[in-house]
Design a protein around this motif. Structure first.
Motif, PDB file in Angstrom:
ATOM      1  N   ILE A  87       0.851  -1.201   0.000  1.00 14.68           N
ATOM      2  CA  ILE A  87       0.000   0.000   0.000  1.00 14.68           C
ATOM      3  C   ILE A  87       0.885   1.249   0.000  1.00 14.68           C
ATOM      4  CG2 ILE A  87      -1.658   1.334   1.401  1.00 14.68           C
ATOM      5  CD1 ILE A  87      -2.766  -1.480   2.322  1.00 14.68           C
ATOM      6  N   GLU A  88       1.905   1.231   0.840  1.00 14.13           N
ATOM      7  CA  GLU A  88       2.817   2.374   0.938  1.00 14.13           C
ATOM      8  C   GLU A  88       3.539   2.604  -0.400  1.00 14.13           C
ATOM      9  OE1 GLU A  88       2.949   4.525   3.224  1.00 14.13           O
ATOM     10  OE2 GLU A  88       4.751   5.616   2.601  1.00 14.13           O
ATOM     11  N   ALA A  89       3.958   1.509  -1.037  1.00 17.74           N
ATOM     12  CA  ALA A  89       4.631   1.628  -2.334  1.00 17.74           C
ATOM     13  C   ALA A  89       3.686   2.283  -3.338  1.00 17.74           C
ATOM     14  CB  ALA A  89       5.088   0.256  -2.824  1.00 17.74           C
ATOM     15  N   ARG A  90       2.432   1.845  -3.327  1.00 21.37           N
ATOM     16  CA  ARG A  90       1.454   2.440  -4.255  1.00 21.37           C
ATOM     17  C   ARG A  90       1.293   3.934  -3.981  1.00 21.37           C
ATOM     18  NH1 ARG A  90      -2.071  -2.210  -3.737  1.00 21.37           N
ATOM     19  NH2 ARG A  90      -1.609  -3.572  -5.477  1.00 21.37           N
ATOM     20  N   HIS A  91       1.188   4.286  -2.684  1.00 21.21           N
ATOM     21  CA  HIS A  91       1.053   5.704  -2.324  1.00 21.21           C
ATOM     22  C   HIS A  91       2.224   6.520  -2.853  1.00 21.21           C
ATOM     23  CE1 HIS A  91      -1.893   5.066   1.247  1.00 21.21           C
ATOM     24  NE2 HIS A  91      -2.497   5.116   0.075  1.00 21.21           N
ATOM     25  N   GLN A  92       3.380   5.897  -2.859  1.00 19.34           N
ATOM     26  CA  GLN A  92       4.584   6.608  -3.306  1.00 19.34           C
ATOM     27  C   GLN A  92       4.749   6.540  -4.822  1.00 19.34           C
ATOM     28  OE1 GLN A  92       7.539   7.441  -1.023  1.00 19.34           O
ATOM     29  NE2 GLN A  92       6.263   7.188   0.774  1.00 19.34           N
ATOM     30  N   GLY A  93       3.784   5.925  -5.490  1.00 15.88           N
ATOM     31  CA  GLY A  93       3.849   5.824  -6.956  1.00 15.88           C
ATOM     32  C   GLY A  93       4.849   4.798  -7.445  1.00 15.88           C
ATOM     33  N   ILE A  94       5.232   3.888  -6.554  1.00 14.00           N
ATOM     34  CA  ILE A  94       6.189   2.845  -6.971  1.00 14.00           C
ATOM     35  C   ILE A  94       5.402   1.684  -7.554  1.00 14.00           C
ATOM     36  CG2 ILE A  94       7.947   1.206  -6.169  1.00 14.00           C
ATOM     37  CD1 ILE A  94       8.421   3.265  -3.825  1.00 14.00           C
ATOM     38  N   LYS A  95       5.787   1.294  -8.765  1.00 14.54           N
ATOM     39  CA  LYS A  95       5.061   0.202  -9.413  1.00 14.54           C
ATOM     40  C   LYS A  95       5.938  -1.033  -9.497  1.00 14.54           C
ATOM     41  CE  LYS A  95       2.032   3.017 -12.198  1.00 14.54           C
ATOM     42  NZ  LYS A  95       2.085   3.883 -13.346  1.00 14.54           N
ATOM     43  N   PRO A  96       5.305  -2.208  -9.497  1.00 12.96           N
ATOM     44  CA  PRO A  96       6.107  -3.429  -9.700  1.00 12.96           C
ATOM     45  C   PRO A  96       6.536  -3.498 -11.150  1.00 12.96           C
ATOM     46  CG  PRO A  96       3.775  -3.952  -9.673  1.00 12.96           C
ATOM     47  CD  PRO A  96       3.878  -2.487  -9.359  1.00 12.96           C
TER      48      PRO A  96
END
Ligand code: SF4
Ligand code: SF4
Length: 191
Positions: free
Chosen positions: A98-107
């Motif tokens: 969730i935090e990665a998504r918030h930071q705009g980090i994509k797999p």
């Protein structure tokens, strides 16, 4: 101020944030590695689940959010059940995603999506994860046929890779669930 202390300052509070949002005491982890030992997907992850916990403990925010592990985690909770410190690592992984998504980090979307398809297919067919089959299928489909050859052979010698998809009790039930989901998808897709 050195670059290192600037990074430290920027990442300060990361551990506390993840602990608050997951409701888990990451601090309690004493790095025994039982989570990694039981994780059915650790063979495909770039960092072991235990290492992810360590990164959070050390406020290594960038590494904790930029890795394949958090995206490959299937939230199966095997790690949670094995943890002697009662850390719900599955919840921590969720929070990191969730935090990665918030930071705009994509797999690396293509590969992760592909992996999930193959993972689900493996579970659907045999009711459990069949590591060797998954590895070969993934590498063939992603065009990295020899990717895990070096890793695979020593694991095979050590008897760590399942070479046959041995069926578990309940495999039929798992298949039924998948069939049901397919039916629902068809109906919904028809609207
Ligand atoms: S099983 Fe628990 S205590 Fe052991 S390394 Fe994993 S999270 Fe830490
Ligand atoms: S919840 Fe994720 S990290 Fe834990 S055992 Fe399952 S796949 Fe591995």
């Amino acid at each position: 101020m050195t670059n290192l202390s600037a990074v430290k300052r920027k990442n300060q509070g990361f551990k506390e944030k993840i602990e608050a949002e997951s409701g888990q005491s990451v601090t309690s982890c004493y790095q025994c590695g039982k989570c990694t030992g039981g994780c059915p997907l650790s063979f495909a992850m770039d960092y072991a689940p235990r290492q992810i916990v360590r990164m959070v403990q050390l406020n290594m925010k960038d590494r904790a959010l930029n890795n394949s592990t958090i995206w490959l985690c299937a939230t199966c909770s095997t790690c949670t059940a094995r943890c002697p410190r009662e850390v719900d690592l599955a919840a921590v992984m969720d929070t990191l995603r969730i935090e990665a998504r918030h930071q705009g980090i994509k797999p690396k979307e293509k590969d992760v999506a592909l992996f999930h398809d193959i993972f689900l297919n493996s579970v659907k067919k045999s009711g459990r994860v069949f590591e060797m089959g998954m590895t070969v299928a993934y590498n063939m489909k992603s065009g990295n046929l020899m990717q895990d050859a070096e890793l695979g052979l020593p694991m095979f010698v050590k008897n760590k890779l399942n070479l046959t998809p041995d069926k578990i009790k309940g495999a039929k039930e798992v298949k039924k669930i998948f069939d049901k989901v397919k039916e629902i998808e068809k109906v919904e897709g028809g609207h």
